[in-house]
Motif scaffolding. Structure first.
Motif, PDB file in Angstrom:
ATOM      1  N   THR A 156      67.169  47.417   0.102  1.00 28.54           N
ATOM      2  CA  THR A 156      68.140  47.407  -0.986  1.00 28.54           C
ATOM      3  C   THR A 156      67.763  48.513  -1.962  1.00 28.54           C
ATOM      4  OG1 THR A 156      66.868  45.908  -2.380  1.00 28.54           O
ATOM      5  CG2 THR A 156      68.391  44.899  -0.778  1.00 28.54           C
ATOM      6  N   GLU A 157      68.683  48.844  -2.855  1.00 26.56           N
ATOM      7  CA  GLU A 157      68.359  49.855  -3.850  1.00 26.56           C
ATOM      8  C   GLU A 157      67.195  49.404  -4.727  1.00 26.56           C
ATOM      9  OE1 GLU A 157      70.345  52.478  -7.489  1.00 26.56           O
ATOM     10  OE2 GLU A 157      71.528  50.886  -6.537  1.00 26.56           O
ATOM     11  N   ALA A 158      67.180  48.124  -5.106  1.00 28.30           N
ATOM     12  CA  ALA A 158      66.097  47.618  -5.963  1.00 28.30           C
ATOM     13  C   ALA A 158      64.757  47.663  -5.238  1.00 28.30           C
ATOM     14  CB  ALA A 158      66.409  46.197  -6.424  1.00 28.30           C
ATOM     15  N   GLU A 159      64.729  47.250  -3.969  1.00 26.84           N
ATOM     16  CA  GLU A 159      63.483  47.328  -3.203  1.00 26.84           C
ATOM     17  C   GLU A 159      62.995  48.758  -3.128  1.00 26.84           C
ATOM     18  OE1 GLU A 159      64.114  43.581  -0.084  1.00 26.84           O
ATOM     19  OE2 GLU A 159      64.878  45.588   0.407  1.00 26.84           O
ATOM     20  N   TRP A 160      63.911  49.665  -2.824  1.00 31.62           N
ATOM     21  CA  TRP A 160      63.535  51.075  -2.689  1.00 31.62           C
ATOM     22  C   TRP A 160      62.947  51.603  -4.000  1.00 31.62           C
ATOM     23  CZ3 TRP A 160      63.620  55.845  -4.527  1.00 31.62           C
ATOM     24  CH2 TRP A 160      63.329  56.899  -3.669  1.00 31.62           C
ATOM     25  N   GLU A 161      63.629  51.355  -5.109  1.00 27.03           N
ATOM     26  CA  GLU A 161      63.155  51.896  -6.386  1.00 27.03           C
ATOM     27  C   GLU A 161      61.841  51.258  -6.823  1.00 27.03           C
ATOM     28  OE1 GLU A 161      64.678  52.406 -10.991  1.00 27.03           O
ATOM     29  OE2 GLU A 161      66.144  52.557  -9.366  1.00 27.03           O
ATOM     30  N   PHE A 162      61.700  49.962  -6.599  1.00 19.93           N
ATOM     31  CA  PHE A 162      60.450  49.292  -6.947  1.00 19.93           C
ATOM     32  C   PHE A 162      59.286  49.905  -6.168  1.00 19.93           C
ATOM     33  CE2 PHE A 162      57.431  45.670  -6.410  1.00 19.93           C
ATOM     34  CZ  PHE A 162      57.148  45.442  -7.759  1.00 19.93           C
ATOM     35  N   ALA A 163      59.495  50.126  -4.873  1.00 16.46           N
ATOM     36  CA  ALA A 163      58.451  50.723  -4.038  1.00 16.46           C
ATOM     37  C   ALA A 163      58.172  52.157  -4.460  1.00 16.46           C
ATOM     38  CB  ALA A 163      58.866  50.671  -2.572  1.00 16.46           C
ATOM     39  N   ALA A 164      59.232  52.904  -4.779  1.00 18.97           N
ATOM     40  CA  ALA A 164      59.063  54.309  -5.146  1.00 18.97           C
ATOM     41  C   ALA A 164      58.239  54.466  -6.418  1.00 18.97           C
ATOM     42  CB  ALA A 164      60.432  54.965  -5.333  1.00 18.97           C
ATOM     43  N   ARG A 165      58.366  53.534  -7.329  1.00 18.90           N
ATOM     44  CA  ARG A 165      57.640  53.651  -8.590  1.00 18.90           C
ATOM     45  C   ARG A 165      56.136  53.470  -8.400  1.00 18.90           C
ATOM     46  NH1 ARG A 165      60.591  54.323 -12.907  1.00 18.90           N
ATOM     47  NH2 ARG A 165      62.857  54.005 -12.769  1.00 18.90           N
ATOM     48  N   GLY A 166      55.732  52.814  -7.353  1.00 26.73           N
ATOM     49  CA  GLY A 166      54.305  52.709  -7.056  1.00 26.73           C
ATOM     50  C   GLY A 166      53.483  52.050  -8.142  1.00 26.73           C
ATOM     51  N   GLY A 167      54.119  51.194  -8.936  1.00 27.22           N
ATOM     52  CA  GLY A 167      53.412  50.509 -10.014  1.00 27.22           C
ATOM     53  C   GLY A 167      53.460  51.227 -11.354  1.00 27.22           C
ATOM     54  N   LEU A 168      54.107  52.392 -11.415  1.00 29.34           N
ATOM     55  CA  LEU A 168      54.205  53.146 -12.677  1.00 29.34           C
ATOM     56  C   LEU A 168      55.496  52.761 -13.391  1.00 29.34           C
ATOM     57  CD1 LEU A 168      53.022  56.719 -11.571  1.00 29.34           C
ATOM     58  CD2 LEU A 168      51.690  54.905 -12.671  1.00 29.34           C
ATOM     59  N   GLU A 169      55.411  51.868 -14.300  1.00 31.90           N
ATOM     60  CA  GLU A 169      56.585  51.374 -15.029  1.00 31.90           C
ATOM     61  C   GLU A 169      57.208  52.474 -15.874  1.00 31.90           C
ATOM     62  OE1 GLU A 169      59.119  48.018 -16.251  1.00 31.90           O
ATOM     63  OE2 GLU A 169      57.710  48.353 -14.618  1.00 31.90           O
ATOM     64  N   ASP A 233      72.761  48.967  -0.294  1.00 31.02           N
ATOM     65  CA  ASP A 233      73.664  48.591  -1.385  1.00 31.02           C
ATOM     66  C   ASP A 233      74.916  49.462  -1.410  1.00 31.02           C
ATOM     67  OD1 ASP A 233      71.612  46.886  -2.072  1.00 31.02           O
ATOM     68  OD2 ASP A 233      71.676  47.385  -4.202  1.00 31.02           O
ATOM     69  N   TRP A 234      76.049  48.828  -1.692  1.00 26.56           N
ATOM     70  CA  TRP A 234      77.277  49.572  -1.938  1.00 26.56           C
ATOM     71  C   TRP A 234      77.155  50.294  -3.274  1.00 26.56           C
ATOM     72  CZ3 TRP A 234      79.979  50.158   2.207  1.00 26.56           C
ATOM     73  CH2 TRP A 234      80.027  49.141   3.176  1.00 26.56           C
ATOM     74  N   PRO A 259      83.948  53.735   2.393  1.00 26.26           N
ATOM     75  CA  PRO A 259      83.168  53.303   1.229  1.00 26.26           C
ATOM     76  C   PRO A 259      81.842  54.040   1.163  1.00 26.26           C
ATOM     77  CG  PRO A 259      82.984  51.701   2.987  1.00 26.26           C
ATOM     78  CD  PRO A 259      83.993  52.714   3.450  1.00 26.26           C
ATOM     79  N   ARG A 260      81.150  53.876   0.046  1.00 30.54           N
ATOM     80  CA  ARG A 260      79.902  54.597  -0.177  1.00 30.54           C
ATOM     81  C   ARG A 260      78.724  53.643  -0.317  1.00 30.54           C
ATOM     82  NH1 ARG A 260      80.749  60.177  -2.598  1.00 30.54           N
ATOM     83  NH2 ARG A 260      82.944  60.612  -2.153  1.00 30.54           N
ATOM     84  N   LYS A 261      77.610  54.050   0.243  1.00 34.37           N
ATOM     85  CA  LYS A 261      76.343  53.357   0.063  1.00 34.37           C
ATOM     86  C   LYS A 261      75.469  54.189  -0.876  1.00 34.37           C
ATOM     87  CE  LYS A 261      76.542  49.768   3.002  1.00 34.37           C
ATOM     88  NZ  LYS A 261      76.232  48.360   2.652  1.00 34.37           N
ATOM     89  N   VAL A 262      74.507  53.515  -1.499  1.00 32.68           N
ATOM     90  CA  VAL A 262      73.580  54.205  -2.397  1.00 32.68           C
ATOM     91  C   VAL A 262      72.541  54.954  -1.577  1.00 32.68           C
ATOM     92  CG1 VAL A 262      71.811  53.926  -4.184  1.00 32.68           C
ATOM     93  CG2 VAL A 262      73.890  52.506  -4.217  1.00 32.68           C
ATOM     94  N   ILE A 263      72.326  56.219  -1.922  1.00 32.23           N
ATOM     95  CA  ILE A 263      71.197  56.968  -1.387  1.00 32.23           C
ATOM     96  C   ILE A 263      70.232  57.248  -2.538  1.00 32.23           C
ATOM     97  CG2 ILE A 263      72.372  57.956   0.607  1.00 32.23           C
ATOM     98  CD1 ILE A 263      72.767  60.546  -0.996  1.00 32.23           C
ATOM     99  N   LYS A 264      68.953  57.316  -2.213  1.00 31.65           N
ATOM    100  CA  LYS A 264      67.917  57.424  -3.240  1.00 31.65           C
ATOM    101  C   LYS A 264      66.899  58.511  -2.878  1.00 31.65           C
ATOM    102  CE  LYS A 264      67.103  54.434  -6.103  1.00 31.65           C
ATOM    103  NZ  LYS A 264      67.388  54.366  -7.554  1.00 31.65           N
ATOM    104  N   PRO A 280      62.626  58.179  -9.129  1.00 29.36           N
ATOM    105  CA  PRO A 280      62.911  56.827  -8.631  1.00 29.36           C
ATOM    106  C   PRO A 280      64.238  56.250  -9.113  1.00 29.36           C
ATOM    107  CG  PRO A 280      60.633  56.989  -9.341  1.00 29.36           C
ATOM    108  CD  PRO A 280      61.307  58.262  -9.772  1.00 29.36           C
ATOM    109  N   ALA A 281      64.619  56.543 -10.359  1.00 31.80           N
ATOM    110  CA  ALA A 281      65.842  55.959 -10.908  1.00 31.80           C
ATOM    111  C   ALA A 281      67.104  56.638 -10.408  1.00 31.80           C
ATOM    112  CB  ALA A 281      65.803  56.011 -12.432  1.00 31.80           C
ATOM    113  N   ALA A 282      66.990  57.844  -9.911  1.00 26.28           N
ATOM    114  CA  ALA A 282      68.172  58.618  -9.513  1.00 26.28           C
ATOM    115  C   ALA A 282      68.878  57.955  -8.340  1.00 26.28           C
ATOM    116  CB  ALA A 282      67.776  60.039  -9.161  1.00 26.28           C
ATOM    117  N   ARG A 283      70.191  58.134  -8.304  1.00 28.74           N
ATOM    118  CA  ARG A 283      70.996  57.510  -7.252  1.00 28.74           C
ATOM    119  C   ARG A 283      72.286  58.283  -7.079  1.00 28.74           C
ATOM    120  NH1 ARG A 283      74.698  53.635  -9.421  1.00 28.74           N
ATOM    121  NH2 ARG A 283      74.237  52.132  -7.750  1.00 28.74           N
ATOM    122  N   GLN A 284      72.811  58.236  -5.895  1.00 29.10           N
ATOM    123  CA  GLN A 284      74.132  58.788  -5.611  1.00 29.10           C
ATOM    124  C   GLN A 284      74.844  57.878  -4.622  1.00 29.10           C
ATOM    125  OE1 GLN A 284      74.768  63.388  -6.253  1.00 29.10           O
ATOM    126  NE2 GLN A 284      73.855  62.966  -4.269  1.00 29.10           N
ATOM    127  N   GLY A 285      76.159  58.036  -4.533  1.00 30.15           N
ATOM    128  CA  GLY A 285      76.928  57.328  -3.527  1.00 30.15           C
ATOM    129  C   GLY A 285      77.313  58.288  -2.424  1.00 30.15           C
TER     130      GLY A 285
END
Length: 305
Positions: A156-169, A233-234, A259-264, A280-285
């Protein structure tokens, strides 16, 4: 190799991500990243790098799978297309000879008949000798098919972004807030004026072998730069409906057929003067029928032992 064997082998190159709550998105860059909000994800495993050309080749050889870019096109799906281009193919990047207006992606993207995951830049190109590069020219359904064969899912987009941050809030990049700490390039991106001047300060003109740059805090490689990555994610715009002009695809149009899916994650074509999206926060459809020379994917497994 059976699907079960493929799944077992594939999990040897995955990292376990503990569940947690984090601040997702950003208020500091593009409108579609807003709002900054608190999100909780359960623990999961994720590939330490994007699926490679060699891994995808194994999948194709064992299943006979034919990617979307290799199949005939239905003219009814593309009523406004040039009939001569209604043949199997995909989108390839072509560097311009000089500065061009940055509001028309057709200046550097073109549909190349014959382009596919095996010939990512079109006829005459090859993945031979590029086994460790991310597979590209894969549409969303191709990524889903590989994931199912491997006994995995797309994140999911949230899983991807959480993993990408690597613990750096709330860090800007996967490695921190400084763009080039100690003058060091930390990811495969575009240095210079896009789309004509690539200074190659990172050592690469196009994609790079996975693992060429330092991993993030979870041991994951290329979570920013190299290739964009599909998520499940859509795509929707920000809460207020705002969306910036996308850098790698035409903007969404009313009544579009796919339709479009989120790419990260951004890619080797992201440049500060045009697309500061290797964050990590960036996103496109991206439309689900699209495959390009700079979109790949990685997989997750949600049942963590």
């Amino acid at each position: 190799m059976s699907a079960a064997a493929a799944a077992k082998q594939g999990r040897a190159t995955m990292a376990t991500i503990p569940g947690g709550t984090f601040l997702m998105g950003s208020e500091d860059f593009y409108p579609e990243e807003r709002p900054l909000r608190e999100v909780t994800v359960a623990g999961f495993q994720i590939d330490v790098h994007a699926v490679t050309a060699a891994e995808f080749r194994r999948f194709v050889r064992e299943t006979g799978y034919v990617t979307l870019a290799e199949r005939p096109l239905d003219a009814a799906d593309y009523p406004d297309a040039d009939r001569e281009l209604l043949v199997p193919g995909s989108l390839v990047f072509s560097k311009t000879v000089g500065p061009v207006p940055l509001d028309d992606v057709r200046s550097w993207w073109e549909y190349a008949p014959g382009a596919s995951w095996k010939r990512p830049a079109g006829p005459g190109s090859t993945i031979n000798g590029r086994d460790r590069h991310p597979v590209v020219q894969v549409a969303y359904e191709d990524a889903e098919a590989y994931a199912a064969w491997a006994g995995k899912q797309l994140p999911t987009e949230a899983e991807w972004e959480f993993a990408a941050r690597g613990g750096l809030e709330r860090a800007t990049f996967t490695w921190g807030d400084e763009h080039m700490p100690d003058g060091k390039t930390m990811a495969n991106t575009w240095q210079g004026a896009f789309p004509w001047q690539n200074l190659k300060e990172d050592g690469y003109e196009g994609t790079s072998p996975v693992g060429s740059f330092p991993p993030n805090g979870y041991g994951l490689y290329d979570m920013c730069g190299n290739v964009w990555e599909w998520t499940s994610d859509w795509f929707t715009t920000s809460a207020d409906g705002a969306e910036s002009t996308p850098c790698c695809a035409p903007p969404a149009l009313p009544g579009e057929r796919f339709p479009r899916k989120v790419i990260k994650g951004g890619s080797h074509l992201c440049a500060p003067n045009y697309c500061l999206r290797y964050r990590p926060a960036a996103r496109q459809g991206e439309t689900v029928d699209t495959s390009t020379a700079h979109i790949g994917f990685r997989c997750v497994v949600r049942e963590v032992a």
